[in-house]
Enzyme design. Sequence first.
Site, mmCIF file in Angstrom:
data_model
loop_
_atom_site.group_PDB
_atom_site.id
_atom_site.type_symbol
_atom_site.label_atom_id
_atom_site.label_comp_id
_atom_site.label_asym_id
_atom_site.label_seq_id
_atom_site.Cartn_x
_atom_site.Cartn_y
_atom_site.Cartn_z
ATOM 1 N N ASP A 169 26.366 37.815 38.314
ATOM 2 C CA ASP A 169 25.425 36.707 38.349
ATOM 3 C C ASP A 169 25.735 35.889 37.088
ATOM 4 O O ASP A 169 25.952 36.468 36.031
ATOM 5 C CB ASP A 169 24.002 37.274 38.294
ATOM 6 C CG ASP A 169 22.960 36.180 38.262
ATOM 7 O OD1 ASP A 169 23.082 35.248 39.063
ATOM 8 O OD2 ASP A 169 22.041 36.260 37.422
ATOM 9 N N THR A 175 26.587 31.951 41.364
ATOM 10 C CA THR A 175 25.587 31.155 40.644
ATOM 11 C C THR A 175 24.837 30.211 41.580
ATOM 12 O O THR A 175 25.370 29.801 42.611
ATOM 13 C CB THR A 175 26.258 30.344 39.501
ATOM 14 O OG1 THR A 175 25.269 29.578 38.845
ATOM 15 C CG2 THR A 175 27.352 29.419 40.010
ATOM 16 N N GLY A 176 23.644 29.874 41.177
ATOM 17 C CA GLY A 176 22.850 28.901 41.926
ATOM 18 C C GLY A 176 23.128 27.489 41.445
ATOM 19 O O GLY A 176 22.645 26.510 42.013
ATOM 20 N N ASP A 231 20.661 40.602 36.267
ATOM 21 C CA ASP A 231 19.657 40.948 35.248
ATOM 22 C C ASP A 231 18.550 41.842 35.792
ATOM 23 O O ASP A 231 17.638 42.224 35.083
ATOM 24 C CB ASP A 231 19.071 39.693 34.590
ATOM 25 C CG ASP A 231 18.400 38.775 35.599
ATOM 26 O OD1 ASP A 231 18.094 39.244 36.720
ATOM 27 O OD2 ASP A 231 18.173 37.599 35.280
ATOM 28 N N THR A 275 24.007 33.098 35.243
ATOM 29 C CA THR A 275 23.030 32.772 34.203
ATOM 30 C C THR A 275 22.428 34.020 33.561
ATOM 31 O O THR A 275 21.891 34.876 34.251
ATOM 32 C CB THR A 275 21.920 31.885 34.783
ATOM 33 O OG1 THR A 275 22.549 30.816 35.470
ATOM 34 C CG2 THR A 275 21.023 31.332 33.694
ATOM 35 N N ASP A 287 17.475 39.946 40.989
ATOM 36 C CA ASP A 287 18.702 40.351 41.665
ATOM 37 C C ASP A 287 18.572 41.671 42.421
ATOM 38 O O ASP A 287 19.576 42.232 42.853
ATOM 39 C CB ASP A 287 19.844 40.476 40.637
ATOM 40 C CG ASP A 287 20.173 39.146 39.988
ATOM 41 O OD1 ASP A 287 20.055 38.129 40.684
ATOM 42 O OD2 ASP A 287 20.527 39.135 38.804
#
Length: 676
Positions: A366, A518-519, A564, A368, A568
Amino acid sequence: MEHQHSSHQDHEHHTSSSHGEHQGHDKHAGHSPEMFKQRFFVSLLLTLPILYFDPHFQEWFNYQAIQFPGSSWVSPILSIVLYFYGGWVFVQGAWRELRSRIGMMTLVALAITVAFVYSLAVTLGLPGMPFYWELATLIDVMLLGHWIEMASVQGASQALEHLAQLVPSVAHRLVDERLENVSVSELQAEEIILIRPGEQIPIDGVVIEGASSVNEAFLTGESRPVSKQEGDEVVAGAVNGEGALKVQVTRTGEKTTLSQIMRLVQEAQSSRSRYQVLADQVAYWLTLIAIGVGTLTFVIWLSLQDLTFAINRAVTVLVIACPHALGLAIPLVIVNATAMSAKNGILVRNREAFERARDIKTIAFDKTGTLTEGRFGVQAVYVEGLSKKEALAIAAALESLSEHPLAQAIVEEAEREHVQLSSATDFKAIAGKGVEGKVGGKSYCVGRPEWIGELGIEFPLSVQSGLEESEAKGESVIALMDETRVLALFALADRVRESAREAVRQLQQQGIQVVMITGDAEAVAQTVAADLHLDRYHARILPSEKAQLVRSLKTKAPAAFVGDGINDAPALLEADLGIAIGAGTNVAIESADLVLIEDDPVDVARALKLGKATYSKMIQNLLWATGYNVIAIPLAAGVAYPLGFLLSPAVGALFMSLSTVIVSINAMTLRRVPLA
């Protein structure tokens, strides 16, 4: 110490028996290394007279033992004491095994009982030669083997005891500005305690007064002290540095981070491994084979030689085939791997998934907060008509009064560049646009680039090209303007962690493909991927789509997911190996297989390396513990007797113990595996 260990062993024994499973070293429920050590030395003392009076020893060393009325009964009487004092622990173990599933204790008990009963029968008149010395030395060697084994298991399990010792028993509670010493167990949430310089922190809490540096090495494996001031969280077990801290209690008892870590370590150490199940099955069949071969050996040699020789061969087969090393092969690797993981800030929640780490071919991160810091930093400054430092000084003077996260990034950059800040006057925040005010008596605006058009001021080409460049990279831009023109542009983006570059490099070296999820927009994802040298990334992925993406990665090759652990959870559960990173003090993340306490992506590479090393140690131990029997059992049965080579039961016991020691040492070498 012993008491703690035996209760831990008991816990393991009850855990495994509640599942109706047999686990080698659980047969030591309630035993301690001290007990085996004591029994070994007492048995050794009782053995010496038996060896002295034995006819074989008198013949080999050419001496005559002293004779007195009843001297012929010294060996039988001492052997009876030895059997019930030194050997009874194996008989009890066998009795426990027979009620669940036969294993190594059954073989040892069978061997010493056959030797004991036969020798006693000979003393009472049965024709033949007793082997009291073989019985005595066999019990000695078995006790020595078990003592070494238990000591090594306990040594590896001490990770838990070290953690338990980190919590002080007394805390200084503040009541109406008065200090009182109370037991840590009495502390309640919301109470205020004082932590003096050099003291250990007894609970989890938040600093409400004071500043200090705190050593959290037990939690993160990082030896550098972490600075703490008002509003920062401190955890039980950390050591306070030079300043006194007033802390408000947030979590006590079982809820503290340290207690959660202890629970995870304990669960991992006592959890079953698929290789443990395999080892137990092999041990079970090896026991059946040993009893079968032992019986066959007895029948064949009885037809070729006398009863003493036949029993001697059968007992040696039973002893040498004892799958002791096999019962220890996996548990010792597990406790060492768990202790090593905890020391490196890697908490293993799911033992089986950890063993699958060796198969991982793809790892999805992931972006961020995992590969990036999760907060903005200044990437570039484009200026026109003034220096970078001057632009930073003006912008930071205004932005220091703003609450916006992007404003904070500019202030931090000014601090990093050691820029002297002026004070701003007539400050005003313009909603949705930016801020304005006077610095050094001159008016300035700091805000979004769209504001430039509205103000109708000059936009120099050199700065304009900077805007295009930044927008192509997906960076956020802030403009600094005076009343006539744009003076500077600040390009901001979520900073890539320094350690993320190293983590990606190490993982790619291990032959693992790294994928970023990522978003964020395509441009942002592309910039970060280029910085990290990643050839695969997925942008604009919604949290709900992460699990789906991990599922599709999994179909091509075994895949791990690193996130994190908060939003998730579905992706962590979907992956072959779910790794929660940057858990900090919130370690109870139920969806991950591994919990990495620090915000360090390099720990992912370390965890995979440890997983692979753990697997190879398990396989090495399994191969050794089963392989040596292929040669040892035929030798014990007497196949080399025509060549003049014969193994006595005591030598058989020595070989068996030696294989246990080899397996133990091999498991211990796991601690020498370099993870950095």
